[in-house]
Design a protein around this motif. Structure first.
Motif, PDB file in Angstrom:
ATOM      1  N   THR A   1       0.870  -1.172   0.000  1.00 44.80           N
ATOM      2  CA  THR A   1       0.000   0.000   0.000  1.00 44.80           C
ATOM      3  C   THR A   1       0.905   1.220   0.000  1.00 44.80           C
ATOM      4  O   THR A   1       1.818   1.306   0.821  1.00 44.80           O
ATOM      5  CB  THR A   1      -0.875   0.053   1.265  1.00 44.80           C
ATOM      6  N   MET A   2       0.663   2.148  -0.927  1.00 50.85           N
ATOM      7  CA  MET A   2       1.536   3.308  -1.063  1.00 50.85           C
ATOM      8  C   MET A   2       0.779   4.585  -0.717  1.00 50.85           C
ATOM      9  O   MET A   2      -0.416   4.699  -0.995  1.00 50.85           O
ATOM     10  CB  MET A   2       2.075   3.385  -2.487  1.00 50.85           C
ATOM     11  N   ASN A   3       1.505   5.555  -0.131  1.00 48.84           N
ATOM     12  CA  ASN A   3       0.882   6.847   0.154  1.00 48.84           C
ATOM     13  C   ASN A   3       0.668   7.610  -1.154  1.00 48.84           C
ATOM     14  O   ASN A   3       1.165   7.218  -2.212  1.00 48.84           O
ATOM     15  CB  ASN A   3       1.693   7.651   1.179  1.00 48.84           C
ATOM     16  N   ASP A   4      -0.090   8.701  -1.081  1.00 50.28           N
ATOM     17  CA  ASP A   4      -0.487   9.438  -2.278  1.00 50.28           C
ATOM     18  C   ASP A   4       0.678  10.050  -3.044  1.00 50.28           C
ATOM     19  O   ASP A   4       0.640  10.138  -4.269  1.00 50.28           O
ATOM     20  CB  ASP A   4      -1.497  10.544  -1.931  1.00 50.28           C
ATOM     21  N   ASP A   5       1.728  10.490  -2.337  1.00 47.33           N
ATOM     22  CA  ASP A   5       2.838  11.111  -3.059  1.00 47.33           C
ATOM     23  C   ASP A   5       3.917  10.115  -3.483  1.00 47.33           C
ATOM     24  O   ASP A   5       4.930  10.501  -4.063  1.00 47.33           O
ATOM     25  CB  ASP A   5       3.432  12.283  -2.273  1.00 47.33           C
ATOM     26  N   GLY A   6       3.709   8.819  -3.219  1.00 47.47           N
ATOM     27  CA  GLY A   6       4.613   7.784  -3.714  1.00 47.47           C
ATOM     28  C   GLY A   6       5.967   7.740  -3.046  1.00 47.47           C
ATOM     29  O   GLY A   6       6.940   7.264  -3.631  1.00 47.47           O
ATOM     30  N   THR A   7       6.047   8.190  -1.786  1.00 47.09           N
ATOM     31  CA  THR A   7       7.334   8.199  -1.082  1.00 47.09           C
ATOM     32  C   THR A   7       7.382   7.231   0.090  1.00 47.09           C
ATOM     33  O   THR A   7       8.434   7.063   0.702  1.00 47.09           O
ATOM     34  CB  THR A   7       7.658   9.610  -0.551  1.00 47.09           C
ATOM     35  N   GLU A   8       6.254   6.618   0.424  1.00 46.89           N
ATOM     36  CA  GLU A   8       6.212   5.666   1.530  1.00 46.89           C
ATOM     37  C   GLU A   8       5.279   4.525   1.162  1.00 46.89           C
ATOM     38  O   GLU A   8       4.214   4.740   0.593  1.00 46.89           O
ATOM     39  CB  GLU A   8       5.727   6.355   2.803  1.00 46.89           C
ATOM     40  N   ALA A   9       5.707   3.316   1.486  1.00 48.47           N
ATOM     41  CA  ALA A   9       4.890   2.135   1.191  1.00 48.47           C
ATOM     42  C   ALA A   9       4.898   1.206   2.394  1.00 48.47           C
ATOM     43  O   ALA A   9       5.942   0.986   3.014  1.00 48.47           O
ATOM     44  CB  ALA A   9       5.434   1.404  -0.036  1.00 48.47           C
ATOM     45  N   GLU A  10       3.709   0.688   2.718  1.00 52.40           N
ATOM     46  CA  GLU A  10       3.601  -0.358   3.733  1.00 52.40           C
ATOM     47  C   GLU A  10       3.587  -1.673   2.987  1.00 52.40           C
ATOM     48  O   GLU A  10       2.785  -1.877   2.077  1.00 52.40           O
ATOM     49  CB  GLU A  10       2.321  -0.192   4.546  1.00 52.40           C
ATOM     50  N   VAL A  11       4.503  -2.555   3.365  1.00 47.56           N
ATOM     51  CA  VAL A  11       4.667  -3.831   2.671  1.00 47.56           C
ATOM     52  C   VAL A  11       4.485  -4.947   3.695  1.00 47.56           C
ATOM     53  O   VAL A  11       5.212  -5.015   4.686  1.00 47.56           O
ATOM     54  CB  VAL A  11       6.059  -3.918   2.009  1.00 47.56           C
ATOM     55  N   ARG A  12       3.507  -5.804   3.430  1.00 38.66           N
ATOM     56  CA  ARG A  12       3.206  -6.905   4.344  1.00 38.66           C
ATOM     57  C   ARG A  12       3.485  -8.231   3.652  1.00 38.66           C
ATOM     58  O   ARG A  12       3.157  -8.409   2.481  1.00 38.66           O
ATOM     59  CB  ARG A  12       1.735  -6.869   4.765  1.00 38.66           C
ATOM     60  N   ASN A  13       4.082  -9.126   4.414  1.00 39.75           N
ATOM     61  CA  ASN A  13       4.225 -10.500   3.936  1.00 39.75           C
ATOM     62  C   ASN A  13       4.298 -11.449   5.128  1.00 39.75           C
ATOM     63  O   ASN A  13       4.440 -11.033   6.271  1.00 39.75           O
ATOM     64  CB  ASN A  13       5.425 -10.657   2.999  1.00 39.75           C
ATOM     65  N   HIS A  14       4.162 -12.710   4.821  1.00 42.31           N
ATOM     66  CA  HIS A  14       4.249 -13.765   5.824  1.00 42.31           C
ATOM     67  C   HIS A  14       5.615 -14.417   5.658  1.00 42.31           C
ATOM     68  O   HIS A  14       6.111 -14.562   4.549  1.00 42.31           O
ATOM     69  CB  HIS A  14       3.131 -14.790   5.599  1.00 42.31           C
ATOM     70  N   TYR A  15       6.229 -14.807   6.762  1.00 44.95           N
ATOM     71  CA  TYR A  15       7.543 -15.444   6.674  1.00 44.95           C
ATOM     72  C   TYR A  15       7.577 -16.762   7.433  1.00 44.95           C
ATOM     73  O   TYR A  15       6.832 -16.982   8.390  1.00 44.95           O
ATOM     74  CB  TYR A  15       8.646 -14.515   7.201  1.00 44.95           C
ATOM     75  N   ARG A  16       8.471 -17.608   6.972  1.00 42.87           N
ATOM     76  CA  ARG A  16       8.869 -18.834   7.667  1.00 42.87           C
ATOM     77  C   ARG A  16      10.388 -18.895   7.580  1.00 42.87           C
ATOM     78  O   ARG A  16      10.949 -18.754   6.501  1.00 42.87           O
ATOM     79  CB  ARG A  16       8.276 -20.070   6.994  1.00 42.87           C
ATOM     80  N   ILE A  17      11.038 -19.085   8.724  1.00 44.01           N
ATOM     81  CA  ILE A  17      12.500 -19.133   8.755  1.00 44.01           C
ATOM     82  C   ILE A  17      12.938 -20.383   9.507  1.00 44.01           C
ATOM     83  O   ILE A  17      12.435 -20.666  10.594  1.00 44.01           O
ATOM     84  CB  ILE A  17      13.109 -17.897   9.460  1.00 44.01           C
ATOM     85  N   GLN A  18      13.886 -21.103   8.900  1.00 45.73           N
ATOM     86  CA  GLN A  18      14.502 -22.249   9.569  1.00 45.73           C
ATOM     87  C   GLN A  18      15.983 -21.937   9.771  1.00 45.73           C
ATOM     88  O   GLN A  18      16.659 -21.476   8.848  1.00 45.73           O
ATOM     89  CB  GLN A  18      14.335 -23.506   8.727  1.00 45.73           C
ATOM     90  N   PHE A  19      16.446 -22.184  10.972  1.00 51.02           N
ATOM     91  CA  PHE A  19      17.839 -21.958  11.347  1.00 51.02           C
ATOM     92  C   PHE A  19      18.457 -23.319  11.679  1.00 51.02           C
ATOM     93  O   PHE A  19      17.865 -24.090  12.435  1.00 51.02           O
ATOM     94  CB  PHE A  19      17.928 -21.076  12.603  1.00 51.02           C
ATOM     95  N   PHE A  20      19.653 -23.589  11.159  1.00 46.71           N
ATOM     96  CA  PHE A  20      20.333 -24.851  11.423  1.00 46.71           C
ATOM     97  C   PHE A  20      21.729 -24.570  11.960  1.00 46.71           C
ATOM     98  O   PHE A  20      22.461 -23.748  11.408  1.00 46.71           O
ATOM     99  CB  PHE A  20      20.445 -25.692  10.148  1.00 46.71           C
ATOM    100  N   VAL A  21      22.107 -25.272  13.032  1.00 46.91           N
ATOM    101  CA  VAL A  21      23.444 -25.114  13.601  1.00 46.91           C
ATOM    102  C   VAL A  21      24.429 -25.984  12.831  1.00 46.91           C
ATOM    103  O   VAL A  21      24.044 -26.864  12.055  1.00 46.91           O
ATOM    104  CB  VAL A  21      23.478 -25.474  15.108  1.00 46.91           C
ATOM    105  N   SER A  22      25.709 -25.749  13.054  1.00 45.86           N
ATOM    106  CA  SER A  22      26.763 -26.539  12.403  1.00 45.86           C
ATOM    107  C   SER A  22      26.696 -27.982  12.852  1.00 45.86           C
ATOM    108  O   SER A  22      26.248 -28.286  13.965  1.00 45.86           O
ATOM    109  CB  SER A  22      28.144 -25.976  12.757  1.00 45.86           C
ATOM    110  N   ASP A  23      27.153 -28.887  11.999  1.00 48.48           N
ATOM    111  CA  ASP A  23      27.207 -30.306  12.354  1.00 48.48           C
ATOM    112  C   ASP A  23      27.990 -30.497  13.643  1.00 48.48           C
ATOM    113  O   ASP A  23      29.033 -29.875  13.849  1.00 48.48           O
ATOM    114  CB  ASP A  23      27.870 -31.111  11.233  1.00 48.48           C
ATOM    115  N   GLY A  24      27.453 -31.315  14.518  1.00 48.04           N
ATOM    116  CA  GLY A  24      28.093 -31.587  15.792  1.00 48.04           C
ATOM    117  C   GLY A  24      27.750 -30.577  16.883  1.00 48.04           C
ATOM    118  O   GLY A  24      28.126 -30.764  18.031  1.00 48.04           O
ATOM    119  N   GLN A  25      27.062 -29.502  16.527  1.00 46.52           N
ATOM    120  CA  GLN A  25      26.678 -28.480  17.491  1.00 46.52           C
ATOM    121  C   GLN A  25      25.204 -28.668  17.852  1.00 46.52           C
ATOM    122  O   GLN A  25      24.430 -29.234  17.090  1.00 46.52           O
ATOM    123  CB  GLN A  25      26.872 -27.078  16.898  1.00 46.52           C
TER     124      GLN A  25
END
Length: 191
Positions: free
Chosen positions: A120-144
């Protein structure tokens, strides 16, 4: 009388054709509220850079998606009603340090973002609200392992980014992370 009726019909027909042509000629105009494709591409490119910088653990690529001046990060840490555990950074150096800690702790990070984002952008085109959904997977080093013996972590939620356009360049000024708690993750994934 018949001649007068024919003249009226001809004049009325011409007026109707002119009105129709006028309305049909407006087909080339942008729809009200529609965001120009160029702006969507630029914002999407910054989101891709944000994701790629985090996944590849390239702190400079990641940090360069944000405006340093006026930066704000807020996370509810998965507790919508409890403000006592919220995390808030208003200095880009804090975000850099936080990202560096995450990159040092995990060997591999995978991020999935919903696409396309809601913009969604404001009328003068200088600011936008951007929405999304995220999924993040984090993996440690082998043996940790992490606390509790885990070899990875998972996070999910909704991002609200406030993009600002400065000197014809889009970047993220604010990031509001509405993280899901464990129960919300289970519901979202039918677990």
């Amino acid at each position: 009388m018949l001649t007068m009726f024919r003249n009226f019909a001809n004049v009325s027909g011409v007026l109707i054709l002119l009105l129709l042509a006028n309305f049909m000629g407006c087909g080339d105009a942008d729809k009200v509220g529609q965001i120009p494709a160029e702006e969507v591409l630029q914002i999407s490119s910054i989101l891709d850079q944000w994701r790629e910088g985090y996944e590849t653990e390239d702190v400079n690529t990641y940090i360069n998606t944000f405006w340093e001046d006026g930066f704000l990060y807020v996370s509810d840490m998965g507790t919508d009603g409890d403000k006592t555990d919220d995390v808030e950074f208003d200095d880009i150096r804090e975000e850099r340090a936080s990202a560096t800690r995450v990159f040092d702790r995990f060997q591999d990070i995978e991020i999935e973002l919903s696409s396309p984002p809601e913009i969604t952008m404001n009328d003068d085109g200088t600011e936008a609200e951007v929405r999304n959904h995220y999924r993040i997977q984090f993996f440690v080093s082998d043996g940790q392992t992490l606390e509790g013996g885990y070899t990875g972590a998972y996070a999910e939620g909704d991002n609200i980014f406030i993009f600002e356009k400065r000197n014809d360049e889009w970047r993220i000024a604010e990031w509001h992370d509405e993280a899901f708690n464990e129960a919300e993750i289970r519901v979202a994934n039918n677990l």
